[in-house]
Design a protein around this motif. Structure first.
Motif: not given
Length: 231
Positions: A11-31
């Motif tokens: 559960h811990h790893n899955m949630l942190l993986e999702q946090v990482g995906k959201v960060r990447t999504l935000i970084d890509d679109l904000s750029a």
């Protein structure tokens, strides 16, 4: 020996993986420079019709508001990671993670409600949903337990975001948040000895340790950093 399918570690790893995906999504679109230019142009129009409580110099308002939008969006995964860490330390993360997953899903699986807008407008709407959900959950825990789930107050930032999104769309987003909060707090059990200890500790000792470890939780100070001295 293999870990159980739904072990706390997974559960811990899955949630942190999702946090990482959201960060990447935000970084890509904000750029995307075209999206940023379109956002500033839109804010140039919106800045002249904002509530009088949002007082900014007209010549600097669009850039300050664009900076706010980026900070507001980027803080969502930071907040979720901080809450996850705090509740993991307290041994209540399995009960709290479903709340955080809904906030992440606003980005990873956007509801139909936010589709059809420009990229940064969609990101702002998704961030508003996530921030408002965390605010609503915090408010309800204060009522139920005498303490928030985490020591952040995004009320002012959410008011500004509401203004920038505009009505009636922002009101529709608010209604979606209230519906989600009702379902989450009905379906999930937020009781038990670990929860009692967690809230008793923070009612008695406050949140200074968590704020020093996770400065992003001082939401207004960090999101509004560039507004200081501008009003």
């Amino acid at each position: 020996m293999h870990s159980p399918a739904n072990s706390p570690t997974q559960h811990h790893n899955m949630l942190l993986e999702q946090v990482g995906k959201v960060r990447t999504l935000i970084d890509d679109l904000s750029a995307c420079t075209d999206e940023t230019a379109a956002l500033i142009a839109r804010l140039q129009i919106r800045s002249s019709t904002l509530h009088s409580a949002i007082a900014l110099p007209l010549d600097a308002a669009p850039l300050l508001l664009a900076d706010f939008v980026v900070r507001y969006i980027e803080h969502v995964p930071d907040f979720i990671e901080a809450i996850h860490a705090i509740t993991s330390d307290a041994g209540i993360q399995e009960q709290v993670d479903p709340l955080l997953k809904v906030a992440l899903d606003y980005f990873l699986h956007p509801p139909e409600l936010v589709r059809g807008h420009s990229t940064l407008q969609v990101l702002l709407a998704e961030a508003y949903l996530a921030h408002r959900l965390l605010e609503e959950i915090n408010d309800r825990f204060i009522t139920l337990c005498g303490s928030p789930l985490a020591p952040m107050d995004t009320t002012r930032a959410n008011i500004v975001a509401h203004e920038l999104i505009g009505e009636p769309f922002a009101i529709e987003l608010d209604q979606a948040v209230l519906f989600s909060a009702d379902i989450l707090l009905t379906e999930h059990n937020f009781k038990g000895a670990a929860f009692d200890r967690f809230f008793a500790q923070h009612r008695e000792h406050g949140w200074s340790v968590e704020l020093s470890r996770w400065p992003c939780l001082a939401a207004d100070r960090s999101i509004f950093l560039n507004f200081d001295g501008q009003k």
